[in-house]
Design an enzyme around this catalytic site. Structure first.
Site: not given
Length: 180
Positions: A101, A129, A137-138, A164
């Site tokens: 962040y 989001n 956003c993850h 991912e």
């Protein structure tokens, strides 16, 4: 006058999802029951299949197979200019990587020519989001490597990062009471 809003569902390996669109763009994708679920849905929406939903479902099918889709459905997330600015940064975080962040806040501050940007303000925008996964956003974590603040649930956040093939060795679940 608002355009007609359409919705449909998608069965993901991580749970049922709701998609919303305006006929041309995807403007919502939520896990059923997640925090801020349906935050941009309008009362007069209509259930139905539209071309952008077919594109989004094809994208999600490829994504959940561990593949990297070579296209992106047209997106039009609804939110304040600040939130859209944060979501634009999210969309640029490469697959398999994470950003804090604070890093997003520093990037936005630099773009705006200001000294700083509140990580909490960034966190609020990330949490709201409306297009999960496609606007990733993850991929946002706390400065200490905490997997804090995923509206879809921390278990899903971990599974998405694992899908991912992100390096999660330095990441950890937050202590109780620290999630957004």
């Amino acid at each position: 006058m608002n355009q007609m809003q359409y919705t449909t569902t998608y069965s993901s390996p991580l749970g049922e999802m709701l998609l919303s669109g305006d006929g041309e763009h995807l403007n919502g994708l939520w896990f059923l029951g997640q925090k801020y679920f349906g935050s941009t849905l309008e009362p007069g929406r209509q259930e139905g299949e539209i071309p952008v939903f077919q594109q989004a479902k094809r994208w999600l099918d490829l994504y959940f197979q561990g593949l990297v889709p070579d296209f992106m459905p047209p997106l039009a997330p609804q939110g304040s200019p600040f939130r859209r600015e944060v979501w634009d940064v999210l969309a640029q975080i490469p697959r398999g990587t994470v950003m804090t962040y604070g890093e997003i806040g520093a990037l936005l501050a630099k773009r705006r020519g200001t000294a700083a940007m509140s990580a909490q303000a960034v966190g609020g925008a990330v949490g709201h989001n409306p297009i999960s996964i496609l606007i990733p956003c993850h991929r946002v974590v706390g400065s200490s490597g905490s997997l804090t603040g995923y509206a879809g649930g921390l278990d899903r956040k971990v599974k998405l990062l694992e899908l991912e093939k992100a390096d999660t060795a330095h990441l950890h679940l937050p202590k109780k009471g620290t999630a957004l």
